[in-house]
Enzyme design. Sequence first.
Site, PDB file in Angstrom:
ATOM      1  N   SER A   1       0.036  -8.735   9.036  1.00  0.00           N
ATOM      2  CA  SER A   1      -0.175  -7.618   8.097  1.00  0.00           C
ATOM      3  C   SER A   1       0.905  -7.527   7.024  1.00  0.00           C
ATOM      4  O   SER A   1       0.657  -7.001   5.943  1.00  0.00           O
ATOM      5  CB  SER A   1      -0.263  -6.303   8.867  1.00  0.00           C
ATOM      6  OG  SER A   1       0.912  -6.086   9.623  1.00  0.00           O
TER       7      SER A   1
ATOM      8  N   LYS B   1      -1.223  -3.399   2.717  1.00  0.00           N
ATOM      9  CA  LYS B   1      -1.345  -2.047   2.169  1.00  0.00           C
ATOM     10  C   LYS B   1      -1.916  -2.032   0.750  1.00  0.00           C
ATOM     11  O   LYS B   1      -2.618  -1.108   0.359  1.00  0.00           O
ATOM     12  CB  LYS B   1       0.020  -1.356   2.170  1.00  0.00           C
ATOM     13  CG  LYS B   1       0.612  -1.148   3.563  1.00  0.00           C
ATOM     14  CD  LYS B   1      -0.043  -0.008   4.300  1.00  0.00           C
ATOM     15  CE  LYS B   1       0.583   0.220   5.671  1.00  0.00           C
ATOM     16  NZ  LYS B   1      -0.183   1.192   6.473  1.00  0.00           N
TER      17      LYS B   1
ATOM     18  N   GLU C   1       2.344   9.139   1.238  1.00  0.00           N
ATOM     19  CA  GLU C   1       3.339   9.192   2.308  1.00  0.00           C
ATOM     20  C   GLU C   1       3.659   7.749   2.688  1.00  0.00           C
ATOM     21  O   GLU C   1       2.847   6.859   2.463  1.00  0.00           O
ATOM     22  CB  GLU C   1       2.774   9.944   3.524  1.00  0.00           C
ATOM     23  CG  GLU C   1       1.943   9.087   4.499  1.00  0.00           C
ATOM     24  CD  GLU C   1       0.636   8.565   3.909  1.00  0.00           C
ATOM     25  OE1 GLU C   1       0.148   9.150   2.924  1.00  0.00           O
ATOM     26  OE2 GLU C   1       0.099   7.558   4.432  1.00  0.00           O
TER      27      GLU C   1
END
Lengths: 270, 404
Positions: free
Chosen positions: B386, B97, B119
């Site tokens: 990830s 991210k 969010e």
Amino acid sequence: MSRIEGVLRTLREQGRKALIPYITAGDPHPDQTVGLMHTLVDAGADIIELGVPFSDPMADGPVIQQACERALRHGTSLRQVLAMVKTFREKDDATPIVLMGYLNPMEAMGQEKFADGAVDAGVDGILTVDLPPEEADEVAPLFTARNLDAIFLLAPTTTDDRIRAISEHSSGYVYYVSFKGVTGAGKIDVDEVAANVAHIHELTALPVAVGFGIRDAATAAAVGQVSDGVIVGSVLVDTIARNQADPDQLKRALSDLLHPMREALDSLPS
Amino acid sequence: MKLTEEMLKALPDARGHFGAYGGRFVSETLFDSLMTLEREYKRLRDDPEFQAEFDRDLAHYVGRPSPLYFAERLTRETGGAQIWLKREDLNHTGAHKVNNTIGQALLARFLGKKRVIAETGAGQHGVATATVCARLGLECHVFMGEEDIRRQSPNVYRMKLLGAEVHSVTSGTRTLKDAMNDAMRDWVANVDDTFYIIGTVAGPHPYPLLVRDFQSVIGRETRAQCLDRTGKLPDALVACVGGGSNAIGMFYPFLTDESVELYGVEAGGLGIDTGQHAAPLSAGRPGVLHGNRTYLMEDENGQIAGTHSVSAGLDYPGVGPEHSWLKDIGRAHYVSVTDDEALDGFRKLTRVEGIMPALETAHAVAYAIKLAASMDKDKVVVINISGRGDKDMQTVAEIDGIEV
Ligand SMILES: Cc1ncc(COP(=O)(O)O)c(C=O)c1O
């Protein structure tokens, strides 16, 4: 001429301003919606904006979000909303109805089927909150061919080029959103609205109705003075929420709220 | 369809469409901000100074390039293709991210915005946003569903320590989709001074484009590392798909390499046939939500369906529009694994390689193990790891009936 154009033209000739209440279809219960629509007309509504409930109403504050949740809890579907309009039309063939909602339920029904159903029910205009004209290439001709008015939003952030372009795609009226924010939030700045609506009037010949932040007769009159009509939403929906236990009291409360707005608008110097 | 560089350059088109998907379905108040963002981003995309600063931050703050690791023991136990891991879990803050939040925070600074909103589902994007805001001295507000706040509490506290304000979202299903609704609502009200850092490749144009660009560093590195280490391109890439940002970041630099098979793994929840899942590409249909047209989970009346996944970061009814396009043209395969299979994947990678993946990532691990087992030993499968699983310990402990 569409029903909306007809009503707005007559009002203009009379030097009067349009009072346009919004309620969410199916709130507090689907069985009550048609009755509430007649109540709104009796209390002075010129046009009704009927909300189509959606699970994810991104442009709405908590009041209308909760109205959507109440309506959806009773399974209110777009198909049922069309049926409500059809029933309303059995007794009222004059008051224009604008369906206001989000794109996905309309797409799920199929745009052509929706447009046909809307005409059949007696709907006059469609306002899709999350459909800018740029994305409306496919649906716009479906509406035009059926004489349904496509109503688009203008905001304080809309540039002049877009005001012109959006107005060209619109018919009936354009809906000016009075402040940056969701429904039910914020405080309307009447001077700013006056300046912006005057500016919009320079760029389009369409009537301009103003919504967001109109909660009482004084504000309705102040905004009515500088526009062609006022849209009243969250305060009505809030009233519905507070009186949901007593259907008769609810009708009285809605009347008591709209009547003074009607009177204030009609006392404006024409 | 054989994709070429020219075809890819033309997407998204001027209005943000990937074929029938994408676009800009927002209320009018936001339109001008999106136009400005698009214009500024197009300019900065070709600005060597902007790109150099982005690359510098990725190297010295995030710790890139992340390793491509050969999972030798897992490969041996699986008994098929070689399994390699792209280690995004080793990035600063523990997931992919941050690649995106570094890029978007730079954009916010170039646009002169002082207030940032985001969010978050699993909290990884919220943490990555709060982190870059701390570093740049930006005010940070994170919207998070009440249900996700409960199941990802370590990340909530991390965000608070980093100086962010976490807003609990109590509308709708109280998960990621509702957090995104509330972030959009905040943005409409504060559009003049606020930059919205969206955490995945969804949302209105230009977000799917810019998030994909920022995340593509994953695939570019993987391509070079794989050539260097194995002497060839990988045969298959596997990534989990929530909104689809880690997957598109991995896939994008390989789209024109026809020999590379792409697998996006969605959350199968309790099983696709139970309806309790979060797999719009596997079991949904096209619709419009959160500013773009894409595959969605919805009921027959067009109401967005509630989703279920053991992993908060995959618990979303939509998916990035570019994935919808890749599905329709058949370039990528979209599959799903259940909660239980993902938990098995989580345990397996932890015990066999000493690498504890996030529960989101565990979906990719579980599918990749099945896939590798069916392939020859000379083939190469790369899993995009990830994120790391520290944030999920409480969830797994709860499932195991243990108090930690
Ligand atoms: C570790 C990790 N992987 C994957 C995802 C899913 O997002 P995306 O599909 O955008 O990569 C998340 C989201 O929170 C995450 O935290």
